[in-house]
Scaffold this motif. Structure first.
Motif, PDB file in Angstrom:
ATOM      1  N   GLU A 177       0.832  -1.196   0.000  1.00  0.00           N
ATOM      2  CA  GLU A 177       0.000   0.000   0.000  1.00  0.00           C
ATOM      3  C   GLU A 177       0.872   1.254   0.000  1.00  0.00           C
ATOM      4  O   GLU A 177       1.869   1.342   0.703  1.00  0.00           O
ATOM      5  CB  GLU A 177      -0.924   0.013   1.216  1.00  0.00           C
ATOM      6  CG  GLU A 177      -1.953  -1.121   1.234  1.00  0.00           C
ATOM      7  CD  GLU A 177      -3.102  -0.890   0.268  1.00  0.00           C
ATOM      8  OE1 GLU A 177      -3.108   0.150  -0.428  1.00  0.00           O
ATOM      9  OE2 GLU A 177      -3.999  -1.754   0.217  1.00  0.00           O
ATOM     10  N   PHE A 178       0.454   2.253  -0.789  1.00  0.00           N
ATOM     11  CA  PHE A 178       1.169   3.514  -0.837  1.00  0.00           C
ATOM     12  C   PHE A 178       0.473   4.609  -0.033  1.00  0.00           C
ATOM     13  O   PHE A 178       0.940   5.742   0.023  1.00  0.00           O
ATOM     14  CB  PHE A 178       1.312   3.994  -2.283  1.00  0.00           C
ATOM     15  CG  PHE A 178       2.145   3.087  -3.138  1.00  0.00           C
ATOM     16  CD1 PHE A 178       3.178   2.341  -2.606  1.00  0.00           C
ATOM     17  CD2 PHE A 178       1.898   2.985  -4.497  1.00  0.00           C
ATOM     18  CE1 PHE A 178       3.959   1.504  -3.396  1.00  0.00           C
ATOM     19  CE2 PHE A 178       2.671   2.161  -5.308  1.00  0.00           C
ATOM     20  CZ  PHE A 178       3.700   1.417  -4.752  1.00  0.00           C
ATOM     21  N   LYS A 184      -0.911   1.531  -6.066  1.00  0.00           N
ATOM     22  CA  LYS A 184      -0.291   0.590  -5.132  1.00  0.00           C
ATOM     23  C   LYS A 184       0.537  -0.406  -5.930  1.00  0.00           C
ATOM     24  O   LYS A 184       0.716  -0.258  -7.143  1.00  0.00           O
ATOM     25  CB  LYS A 184      -1.366  -0.144  -4.335  1.00  0.00           C
ATOM     26  CG  LYS A 184      -2.319  -0.969  -5.202  1.00  0.00           C
ATOM     27  CD  LYS A 184      -3.465  -1.541  -4.388  1.00  0.00           C
ATOM     28  CE  LYS A 184      -4.402  -0.447  -3.931  1.00  0.00           C
ATOM     29  NZ  LYS A 184      -5.541  -0.961  -3.153  1.00  0.00           N
ATOM     30  N   THR A 202       2.903  -2.802 -10.511  1.00  0.00           N
ATOM     31  CA  THR A 202       2.694  -1.529  -9.828  1.00  0.00           C
ATOM     32  C   THR A 202       2.239  -0.447 -10.794  1.00  0.00           C
ATOM     33  O   THR A 202       2.495  -0.509 -12.005  1.00  0.00           O
ATOM     34  CB  THR A 202       3.982  -1.072  -9.100  1.00  0.00           C
ATOM     35  OG1 THR A 202       3.689   0.063  -8.275  1.00  0.00           O
ATOM     36  CG2 THR A 202       5.068  -0.688 -10.106  1.00  0.00           C
ATOM     37  N   GLN A 238       5.893   7.263  -3.079  1.00  0.00           N
ATOM     38  CA  GLN A 238       5.477   5.896  -3.395  1.00  0.00           C
ATOM     39  C   GLN A 238       6.673   4.997  -3.689  1.00  0.00           C
ATOM     40  O   GLN A 238       6.727   3.855  -3.224  1.00  0.00           O
ATOM     41  CB  GLN A 238       4.523   5.919  -4.596  1.00  0.00           C
ATOM     42  CG  GLN A 238       3.176   6.551  -4.285  1.00  0.00           C
ATOM     43  CD  GLN A 238       2.312   6.724  -5.522  1.00  0.00           C
ATOM     44  OE1 GLN A 238       2.798   6.695  -6.653  1.00  0.00           O
ATOM     45  NE2 GLN A 238       1.019   6.921  -5.323  1.00  0.00           N
TER      46      GLN A 238
END
Length: 334
Positions: A177-178, A184, A202, A238
């Motif tokens: 999870e970002f 994500k 991703t 991220q």
């Protein structure tokens, strides 16, 4: 006077070259500076050619600028010997199966008929259960298993996210999870004969810039600037989360997806610092992956760790259903 001017130019070039090491979430203008790197290199190359045609001892100045930028040449152009790998991986941003770009069933049938052992799909978004079932009926040919980061739920209208389809048995799966938002990374752990590998799919934060906006710069300058700034900062955060996760993985792995960044960026260099890029080691040409006005963008990538070896990396430019071209890499386990 020229030497003084060019020395200053070299200094600014060095600042731009080093900007790829500066996280935009710490200092966001670094994102803009890194995007200008091809321009600086082109100017140095132009002067080098001029001084070769018309010999001048000042040729040392553009030569310094180009030599300092040698790492960026590897990011830009590749011409590697290619061979067949023991397994193949497809990455493809399908733009939410937008049928305005191409025929939906034709796109699905191409993905289903593609012979890649693992298929990573970004922007797998649909709105109804019926459409979801229709898509799955075409995509899931016999012998394939899959992982979808947002599983179907009869109470929800939106289904999708990131999908990984595998010919190999899936023995584990998970999500990185970002934070807030749908961007994500999803991963699957696969049994490949006697080995175990991971494949990550991703999709980093989009800039959300439509091509039609580029023709209206006088009306959208502030909006474009804001979107670019937000994109640089968000993707930096991220990719920091993703690389921190990857540092703990000891088995062979491939990271596929749409990183929404060109090769001259903090995001790209953060991944390339500890991983290898399949285009650089096994690709050919410029590897442009965007199917649109900004055709010179290479934003879809496959990175991998030292336990694998890339044998080939091909951009399937003949497949024009989406605003991204599919990218297929082949690998062997060392």
């Amino acid at each position: 006077m020229f030497i003084l001017f060019y020395s200053l130019f070299l200094l600014l070039t060095g600042v731009c070259y080093l900007s790829v090491l500066v996280p935009p979430n710490v200092w966001w203008p670094a994102g803009f500076l890194s995007y200008s790197i091809p321009v600086w290199m082109a100017v140095h190359l132009t002067f080098l050619v001029i001084f070769i045609i018309k010999p001048n001892k000042k040729i040392i100045l553009p030569l310094i600028g180009l030599l300092a930028g040698v790492p960026f040449f590897d990011n830009t152009f590749a011409w590697n010997q290619q061979s067949k790998g023991s397994f193949s991986v497809l990455t493809y941003n399908v733009k939410s199966f937008n049928s305005n770009i191409g025929n939906l069933d034709s796109m699905l049938e191409w993905i289903a008929s593609d012979s890649s052992d693992v298929k990573c799909i970004q922007e797998f978004y649909i709105t109804t259960q019926d459409e979801y079932q229709h898509i799955m009926d075409i995509l899931l040919t016999e012998g394939y298993d899959y992982f979808l980061t947002i599983p179907p739920d009869e109470k929800k209208q939106n289904i999708g996210g990131l999908m990984i389809i595998s010919k190999f048995p899936i023995i584990d799966k998970g999500i990185v999870e970002f934070g807030v938002g749908y961007h994500k990374a999803g991963f699957v752990e696969l049994k490949v004969e006697e080995d175990t590998i991971r494949v990550y799919n991703t999709h980093l934060h989009s800039m959300a810039i439509q091509e039609e906006m580029l023709g209206q710069l006088e009306n959208t300058y502030d909006d474009l600037l804001s979107r670019l700034k937000t994109g640089y900062i968000t993707r930096a955060r991220q990719v920091n989360i993703l690389t921190e996760h990857l540092e703990k993985i000891e088995k062979p792995f491939v990271v596929c997806g749409d990183i929404n960044e060109i090769p001259y960026s903090y995001t790209y260099y953060k991944l390339n610092k500890s991983l290898l890029n399949a285009f650089e080691t096994a690709g050919r040409g410029f590897g442009f992956t965007f199917n649109g006005l900004l055709f010179f963008l290479r934003i879809d990538n496959q990175f991998y760790n030292q336990q694998l070896e890339a044998k080939s990396l091909d951009v399937r430019r003949e497949v024009e259903f989406s605003d991204h071209f599919p990218v297929v890499g082949t690998y062997v386990i060392k």
